[in-house]
Design a protein around this motif. Structure first.
Motif, PDB file in Angstrom:
ATOM      1  N   TRP A   6      45.029  47.064  20.833  1.00 33.54           N
ATOM      2  CA  TRP A   6      45.310  46.368  19.589  1.00 33.54           C
ATOM      3  C   TRP A   6      45.916  47.372  18.621  1.00 33.54           C
ATOM      4  CZ3 TRP A   6      43.861  41.189  18.409  1.00 33.54           C
ATOM      5  CH2 TRP A   6      43.105  40.545  19.396  1.00 33.54           C
ATOM      6  N   ARG A   7      46.655  46.873  17.642  1.00 35.97           N
ATOM      7  CA  ARG A   7      47.148  47.726  16.566  1.00 35.97           C
ATOM      8  C   ARG A   7      46.814  47.082  15.232  1.00 35.97           C
ATOM      9  NH1 ARG A   7      52.974  48.679  16.315  1.00 35.97           N
ATOM     10  NH2 ARG A   7      53.257  46.712  17.425  1.00 35.97           N
ATOM     11  N   MET A   8      46.328  47.882  14.305  1.00 32.26           N
ATOM     12  CA  MET A   8      46.033  47.389  12.959  1.00 32.26           C
ATOM     13  C   MET A   8      46.489  48.429  11.952  1.00 32.26           C
ATOM     14  SD  MET A   8      42.441  46.230  11.148  1.00 32.26           S
ATOM     15  CE  MET A   8      42.416  44.645  11.984  1.00 32.26           C
ATOM     16  N   GLY A   9      47.156  47.970  10.892  1.00 32.09           N
ATOM     17  CA  GLY A   9      47.661  48.901   9.900  1.00 32.09           C
ATOM     18  C   GLY A   9      47.709  48.313   8.512  1.00 32.09           C
ATOM     19  N   VAL A  10      47.887  49.185   7.545  1.00 29.76           N
ATOM     20  CA  VAL A  10      48.113  48.746   6.166  1.00 29.76           C
ATOM     21  C   VAL A  10      49.593  48.407   6.026  1.00 29.76           C
ATOM     22  CG1 VAL A  10      46.191  50.028   5.209  1.00 29.76           C
ATOM     23  CG2 VAL A  10      48.407  51.141   5.434  1.00 29.76           C
ATOM     24  N   LEU A  11      49.876  47.424   5.198  1.00 26.73           N
ATOM     25  CA  LEU A  11      51.208  46.819   5.168  1.00 26.73           C
ATOM     26  C   LEU A  11      51.688  46.616   3.744  1.00 26.73           C
ATOM     27  CD1 LEU A  11      53.517  45.150   6.642  1.00 26.73           C
ATOM     28  CD2 LEU A  11      52.046  43.158   6.293  1.00 26.73           C
ATOM     29  N   THR A  12      52.976  46.868   3.521  1.00 27.60           N
ATOM     30  CA  THR A  12      53.654  46.519   2.268  1.00 27.60           C
ATOM     31  C   THR A  12      54.933  45.770   2.616  1.00 27.60           C
ATOM     32  OG1 THR A  12      52.793  48.440   1.064  1.00 27.60           O
ATOM     33  CG2 THR A  12      54.760  47.393   0.189  1.00 27.60           C
ATOM     34  N   ARG A  13      55.136  44.607   1.979  1.00 31.53           N
ATOM     35  CA  ARG A  13      56.337  43.826   2.224  1.00 31.53           C
ATOM     36  C   ARG A  13      56.933  43.344   0.906  1.00 31.53           C
ATOM     37  NH1 ARG A  13      56.123  39.257   6.850  1.00 31.53           N
ATOM     38  NH2 ARG A  13      58.316  39.237   6.178  1.00 31.53           N
ATOM     39  N   LEU A  14      58.265  43.238   0.886  1.00 28.22           N
ATOM     40  CA  LEU A  14      58.958  42.574  -0.213  1.00 28.22           C
ATOM     41  C   LEU A  14      60.082  41.744   0.384  1.00 28.22           C
ATOM     42  CD1 LEU A  14      61.950  44.031  -0.915  1.00 28.22           C
ATOM     43  CD2 LEU A  14      60.428  45.847  -1.688  1.00 28.22           C
ATOM     44  N   ASP A  15      60.412  40.660  -0.305  1.00 29.65           N
ATOM     45  CA  ASP A  15      61.415  39.736   0.238  1.00 29.65           C
ATOM     46  C   ASP A  15      62.062  38.999  -0.919  1.00 29.65           C
ATOM     47  OD1 ASP A  15      62.639  37.333   1.408  1.00 29.65           O
ATOM     48  OD2 ASP A  15      61.578  37.880   3.234  1.00 29.65           O
ATOM     49  N   GLY A  16      63.381  39.023  -0.959  1.00 32.16           N
ATOM     50  CA  GLY A  16      64.126  38.252  -1.941  1.00 32.16           C
ATOM     51  C   GLY A  16      65.271  37.533  -1.261  1.00 32.16           C
ATOM     52  N   SER A  17      65.385  36.234  -1.474  1.00 27.27           N
ATOM     53  CA  SER A  17      66.455  35.456  -0.857  1.00 27.27           C
ATOM     54  C   SER A  17      67.087  34.549  -1.899  1.00 27.27           C
ATOM     55  CB  SER A  17      65.924  34.614   0.314  1.00 27.27           C
ATOM     56  OG  SER A  17      64.931  33.705  -0.123  1.00 27.27           O
ATOM     57  N   VAL A  54      47.215  43.751   5.335  1.00 29.18           N
ATOM     58  CA  VAL A  54      46.977  44.319   6.665  1.00 29.18           C
ATOM     59  C   VAL A  54      47.825  43.564   7.681  1.00 29.18           C
ATOM     60  CG1 VAL A  54      44.646  45.101   6.134  1.00 29.18           C
ATOM     61  CG2 VAL A  54      45.003  42.797   7.049  1.00 29.18           C
ATOM     62  N   ALA A  55      48.174  44.278   8.747  1.00 29.55           N
ATOM     63  CA  ALA A  55      48.908  43.695   9.869  1.00 29.55           C
ATOM     64  C   ALA A  55      48.092  43.916  11.138  1.00 29.55           C
ATOM     65  CB  ALA A  55      50.286  44.330  10.012  1.00 29.55           C
ATOM     66  N   LEU A  56      47.951  42.872  11.944  1.00 25.07           N
ATOM     67  CA  LEU A  56      47.210  42.949  13.200  1.00 25.07           C
ATOM     68  C   LEU A  56      48.133  42.544  14.341  1.00 25.07           C
ATOM     69  CD1 LEU A  56      44.499  43.331  14.692  1.00 25.07           C
ATOM     70  CD2 LEU A  56      44.071  40.888  14.319  1.00 25.07           C
ATOM     71  N   HIS A  57      48.238  43.409  15.358  1.00 25.07           N
ATOM     72  CA  HIS A  57      49.077  43.150  16.519  1.00 25.07           C
ATOM     73  C   HIS A  57      48.188  43.037  17.750  1.00 25.07           C
ATOM     74  CE1 HIS A  57      52.704  44.249  14.188  1.00 25.07           C
ATOM     75  NE2 HIS A  57      51.902  45.147  13.638  1.00 25.07           N
ATOM     76  N   ALA A  58      48.254  41.901  18.421  1.00 26.67           N
ATOM     77  CA  ALA A  58      47.422  41.659  19.592  1.00 26.67           C
ATOM     78  C   ALA A  58      47.915  42.470  20.784  1.00 26.67           C
ATOM     79  CB  ALA A  58      47.424  40.168  19.932  1.00 26.67           C
ATOM     80  N   PRO A  59      47.040  42.730  21.789  1.00 20.42           N
ATOM     81  CA  PRO A  59      47.484  43.441  22.992  1.00 20.42           C
ATOM     82  C   PRO A  59      48.608  42.682  23.699  1.00 20.42           C
ATOM     83  CG  PRO A  59      45.085  43.306  22.906  1.00 20.42           C
ATOM     84  CD  PRO A  59      45.600  42.415  21.820  1.00 20.42           C
ATOM     85  N   TRP A  82      50.164  39.337  13.243  1.00 24.67           N
ATOM     86  CA  TRP A  82      49.743  38.529  12.098  1.00 24.67           C
ATOM     87  C   TRP A  82      49.708  39.414  10.859  1.00 24.67           C
ATOM     88  CZ3 TRP A  82      48.702  33.380  11.521  1.00 24.67           C
ATOM     89  CH2 TRP A  82      48.079  32.991  10.331  1.00 24.67           C
ATOM     90  N   ASP A  83      50.334  38.953   9.765  1.00 28.05           N
ATOM     91  CA  ASP A  83      50.294  39.641   8.477  1.00 28.05           C
ATOM     92  C   ASP A  83      49.427  38.843   7.508  1.00 28.05           C
ATOM     93  OD1 ASP A  83      52.108  41.394   9.559  1.00 28.05           O
ATOM     94  OD2 ASP A  83      53.845  40.546   8.527  1.00 28.05           O
ATOM     95  N   HIS A  84      48.521  39.533   6.836  1.00 29.51           N
ATOM     96  CA  HIS A  84      47.726  38.912   5.770  1.00 29.51           C
ATOM     97  C   HIS A  84      47.873  39.776   4.530  1.00 29.51           C
ATOM     98  CE1 HIS A  84      44.631  36.704   3.683  1.00 29.51           C
ATOM     99  NE2 HIS A  84      44.012  37.837   3.418  1.00 29.51           N
ATOM    100  N   MET A  85      48.370  39.171   3.446  1.00 29.24           N
ATOM    101  CA  MET A  85      48.733  39.948   2.266  1.00 29.24           C
ATOM    102  C   MET A  85      48.151  39.371   0.990  1.00 29.24           C
ATOM    103  SD  MET A  85      52.781  40.303   3.209  1.00 29.24           S
ATOM    104  CE  MET A  85      52.823  38.548   3.652  1.00 29.24           C
TER     105      MET A  85
END
Length: 351
Positions: A93-104, A144-149, A162-165
């Motif tokens: 599994w992978r888990m990390g801290v996440l920062t995202r920005l998005d403008g459209s 946080v971001a979680l990546h399944a095996p 999965w991203d949860h922000m």
């Protein structure tokens, strides 16, 4: 090529990834499998000056009759890979801290022309009426971001994330209507505006909620030609690698308690500010309403194919977001330490 370039118009892009996984053998059953760092920034447009929407439109803007679109996205993630002893798999599994920005931004070609005249402080050559339908969404969040095996079967591999922000900023702005330039150098505004801004505060209204929530699901499906397969002719069109990726295939952004502005524009404007901009604010009459703001992240679809050669690997990557296609041709040198380059011929962009 020039006609094609005008359709793609102005583009700018930068994509980088920096994996730093500390690999271990499958027999090593320690919990920690490694660490990783990833970063990605991209700006793309089919005509709007995406990096200077509020700046100088004299450079980077190309007029076109169809829908104009632009986006800027950024993602940075750092974390660790780990194995769960109770699961019968060596994939971590992978888990990390996440920062995202998005403008459209999406706008009719005529709405973009109105913005061009406003930003450049110019007028049309003759009286004309423009459609000014636009839709702009901007948000920023951390979480946080979680990546399944990785799941493997029959030569295919499936990866899901999965991203949860928690959102620190969110705004949705929509306009509908028309703007006319008249023979007496005045402008006639007729339309509506809806502005949901999580930062807006007004007298006699409770302040907006302090933060919002965001969630997104992404996945990719890949296939590699088995190493034991017989060598194929160099002219074979069958790729040695194939990957199909969908980012934000499901997403939900929400902010409770936003003070939204519903405004009507129905007036003639002939005055300008001391800086030379049209004084359109005088034509706006609106009312604030407290409500929840719910949006989704535009989905990104990507197909990548690669062909192995003696000196390296040739690749083709096709990406679509907001209805805009990218076609990247790539080359990667063989070796433990190798360079890679990608080019988008229609747009003249290089990574």
């Amino acid at each position: 090529m020039k006609n094609s370039f005008r359709q793609v118009a102005w583009v700018a892009g930068l994509v980088c990834a920096m994996p730093a996984m500390a690999q271990q053998t499958p027999s090593t059953k320690s919990l920690l499998a490694g660490v990783y760092v990833q970063a990605e920034v991209e700006a793309w447009s089919n005509g709007l000056p995406v990096l200077e929407l509020d700046g100088d439109w004299g450079h980077g803007y190309e007029r076109r009759s169809g829908m104009q679109r632009a986006y800027v996205v950024g993602r940075a993630e750092a974390g660790a890979a780990f194995r769960l002893p109770l699961l019968a798999t060596d994939e971590p599994w992978r888990m990390g801290v996440l920062t995202r920005l998005d403008g459209s931004a999406r706008a009719s070609g005529e709405a973009a022309q109105v913005l061009y005249h406003y930003q450049s402080q110019t007028n049309p050559d003759q009286p004309v009426t423009y459609n000014v339908d636009t839709n702009t969404v901007y948000w920023r969040g951390r979480g946080v971001a979680l990546h399944a095996p990785t799941q493997s079967w029959a030569g295919f591999k499936l990866d899901m994330g999965w991203d949860h922000m928690t959102l620190q900023r969110m705004r949705s702005l929509q306009t509908q209507g028309a703007v006319s330039y008249n023979a007496d150098d005045s402008y006639t505004y007729q339309g509506t505006l809806r502005d949901d801004n999580a930062q807006a505060t007004q007298y006699f209204l409770a302040p907006p909620a302090a933060k919002g929530q965001g969630d997104a699901l992404s996945f990719s499906l890949s296939w590699n030609r088995p190493d034991g397969d017989a060598a194929r002719p160099a002219w074979s069109l069958m790729p040695d690698k194939f990957k199909f990726r969908m980012d934000d295939v499901w997403s939900r952004l929400s902010w409770a308690g936003v003070n939204g502005d519903d405004a009507v524009l129905n007036s003639n404007v002939a005055t300008r500010t001391p800086d030379g901009y049209i004084e359109y604010q005088a034509a706006i009459n609106g009312v604030y309403t407290r409500r929840s703001l719910i949006e989704r992240i535009p989905m990104s679809t990507q197909i990548q194919m690669a062909w192995a050669r003696e000196a390296g690997e040739v690749s083709l990557r096709m990406k679509n977001r907001l209805g805009m296609w990218q076609h990247w041709l790539g080359w990667q040198q063989k070796g433990d330490v190798a360079w890679r380059v990608e080019a988008e011929p229609m747009a003249g962009a290089v990574l």
